[in-house]
Write a protein that holds these residues in place. Structure first.
Motif, mmCIF file in Angstrom:
data_model
loop_
_atom_site.group_PDB
_atom_site.id
_atom_site.type_symbol
_atom_site.label_atom_id
_atom_site.label_comp_id
_atom_site.label_asym_id
_atom_site.label_seq_id
_atom_site.Cartn_x
_atom_site.Cartn_y
_atom_site.Cartn_z
ATOM 1 N N ILE A 115 42.346 32.250 55.063
ATOM 2 C CA ILE A 115 41.849 31.676 53.883
ATOM 3 C C ILE A 115 41.694 32.990 52.760
ATOM 4 O O ILE A 115 41.613 32.683 51.892
ATOM 5 C CB ILE A 115 40.335 31.020 54.358
ATOM 6 N N GLY A 116 41.010 33.996 53.429
ATOM 7 C CA GLY A 116 40.488 35.011 52.438
ATOM 8 C C GLY A 116 41.773 35.596 51.768
ATOM 9 O O GLY A 116 41.641 35.920 50.489
ATOM 10 N N VAL A 117 42.689 36.149 52.349
ATOM 11 C CA VAL A 117 44.004 36.729 51.765
ATOM 12 C C VAL A 117 44.399 35.917 50.568
ATOM 13 O O VAL A 117 44.708 36.491 49.517
ATOM 14 C CB VAL A 117 44.861 37.471 52.490
ATOM 15 N N PRO A 118 44.981 34.693 51.007
ATOM 16 C CA PRO A 118 45.622 33.955 49.709
ATOM 17 C C PRO A 118 44.645 33.590 48.418
ATOM 18 O O PRO A 118 44.896 33.705 47.408
ATOM 19 C CB PRO A 118 45.864 32.631 50.447
ATOM 20 N N LEU A 119 43.355 33.337 48.747
ATOM 21 C CA LEU A 119 42.308 33.074 47.770
ATOM 22 C C LEU A 119 41.918 34.458 46.865
ATOM 23 O O LEU A 119 42.094 34.374 45.587
ATOM 24 C CB LEU A 119 40.887 32.902 48.318
ATOM 25 N N GLY A 120 42.399 35.718 47.768
ATOM 26 C CA GLY A 120 42.197 36.878 46.774
ATOM 27 C C GLY A 120 43.447 37.167 45.808
ATOM 28 O O GLY A 120 43.188 37.653 44.755
ATOM 29 N N ILE A 121 44.640 36.920 46.384
ATOM 30 C CA ILE A 121 45.674 36.955 45.655
ATOM 31 C C ILE A 121 45.872 35.876 44.469
ATOM 32 O O ILE A 121 46.036 36.504 43.480
ATOM 33 C CB ILE A 121 46.968 36.824 46.614
ATOM 34 N N LEU A 122 45.284 34.637 44.776
ATOM 35 C CA LEU A 122 45.427 33.807 43.557
ATOM 36 C C LEU A 122 44.280 34.341 42.674
ATOM 37 O O LEU A 122 44.637 34.136 41.465
ATOM 38 C CB LEU A 122 44.946 32.271 44.046
ATOM 39 N N SER A 123 43.276 34.612 43.162
ATOM 40 C CA SER A 123 42.027 34.994 42.151
ATOM 41 C C SER A 123 42.647 36.100 41.164
ATOM 42 O O SER A 123 42.279 36.066 39.912
ATOM 43 C CB SER A 123 40.886 35.414 42.948
ATOM 44 N N ALA A 124 43.336 36.884 41.907
ATOM 45 C CA ALA A 124 43.953 38.363 40.931
ATOM 46 C C ALA A 124 44.992 37.703 39.934
ATOM 47 O O ALA A 124 45.181 38.228 39.040
ATOM 48 C CB ALA A 124 44.551 39.310 41.832
ATOM 49 N N VAL A 125 46.186 36.927 40.479
ATOM 50 C CA VAL A 125 47.149 36.380 39.714
ATOM 51 C C VAL A 125 46.556 35.440 38.550
ATOM 52 O O VAL A 125 47.271 35.657 37.590
ATOM 53 C CB VAL A 125 48.156 35.763 40.612
ATOM 54 N N PHE A 126 45.580 34.762 38.842
ATOM 55 C CA PHE A 126 45.199 33.996 37.638
ATOM 56 C C PHE A 126 43.821 34.445 37.120
ATOM 57 O O PHE A 126 42.875 33.729 37.117
ATOM 58 C CB PHE A 126 44.780 32.422 38.343
#
Length: 309
Positions: A115-126
């Motif tokens: 949960i945490g890693v994908p959300l962190g990546i999405l938050s950075a990309v967008f």
């Protein structure tokens, strides 16, 4: 590399020695008389003479430094004494409960990563987009809520209302999963923010723009170039999270009636089961130090620029 590992392993000796002194000293200063507890194991209502006999029989009338030397000498051979509660070896008592806690901690780590890693990546990309704002709101509320409260709410919803699990302890897979999620509360927001901050910084580097200009896919740029270089600061914090998940499981285990080593430690505090408590704290100390060594070694494999001498 091998030389570095040997040096770090040798450095464990004084650390563990100092911690063993602290652990033994603090438990000996705790309220309650171990001699009376030991006497009550033999006599239902021990007299003062019987308590003094137990004190002499188990060496509790000796100076504290002699008690420590005797205890440390036995501990080196894996003998931490016997549990006042079950009369089993303290190490055996922990060994019975430890797999349950390890399973719970591993489940927590997996859920945290998924949960945490994908959300962190999405938050950075967008960055600064609506998805980023939603994830940031989630992370803000996550770090603001205590895990034990979420655990109690889950127990009420899934145990009392939906009756998916038993509030007295469930053998179904749902109970440890819910407990693992409750343990992760507070950690989701931290790992999301760490990944977001570091990944945004890396994605603005010149070599990332060069990689995009060469026609590499966005996925390749983010995972192979961006995330690899942004993960080091996250790894340091993640190691402490893993330690926290294993060592701080006592409250969550108590809420969900999971008979792990954390719950055993709480019970040991309540009934003054000093041998089990001493063994538990010392083993946790060893785990923390070894975990830090593992992270240091892992650094060199992730980033070749870090040379371990």
């Amino acid at each position: 590399m091998l030389r570095y590992i040997i040096k770090r392993l040798l450095a464990l000796i004084p650390i563990i020695l100092i911690m063993s002194m602290i652990v033994f000293g603090l438990t000996e200063l705790a309220s309650g008389d171990p001699a009376r507890i030991l006497a009550e194991m033999t006599y239902e209502h021990p007299t003062n003479e019987q308590v003094e006999w137990a004190r002499h029989e188990y060496g509790l009338d000796q100076p504290i430094y002699k008690q420590y030397i005797n205890w440390a000498g036995k501990a080196l051979h894996g003998d931490f004494g016997f549990s006042y509660n079950t009369r089993r070896s303290a190490l055996e008592e922990i060994g019975i409960k430890l797999p349950i806690t390890i399973k719970l901690a591993v489940t927590s780590v997996i859920i945290l990563l998924v949960i945490g890693v994908p959300l962190g990546i999405l938050s950075a990309v967008f960055e600064n987009k609506w998805l980023d704002r939603i994830i940031q709101i989630f992370s803000f509320f996550d770090v603001s809520m205590p895990g034990f409260w979420i655990g109690l709410m889950m127990l009420y919803i899934f145990g009392v209302k939906l009756k998916v699990i038993s509030i007295l302890g469930s053998a179904t897979a749902a109970a440890p999963v819910l407990a693992a999620i409750a343990m992760d509360i507070g950690h989701f927001g931290i790992i999301i923010r760490l990944i977001r901050t570091n990944l945004i910084e890396v994605l603005h580097k010149g070599y990332i723009r060069t990689a995009k200009a060469k026609g590499l896919s966005s996925f390749s740029v983010i995972v192979k170039h961006g995330l690899k270089n942004a993960i080091l600061p996250v790894l340091t914090r993640f190691s402490s999270m893993c330690v926290s998940l294993l060592c701080g499981s006592a409250v969550i285990e108590s809420i969900f009636a999971i008979q792990g080593v954390g719950n055993l430690a709480l019970v040991s505090v309540q009934i003054k089961d000093l041998p089990v408590l001493q063994c538990y704290i010392l083993l946790i100390t060893v785990f923390v130090v070894v975990m830090n060594l593992f992270v240091d070694i892992l650094y060199s494999f992730i980033d070749a620029r870090i040379q371990i001498m």
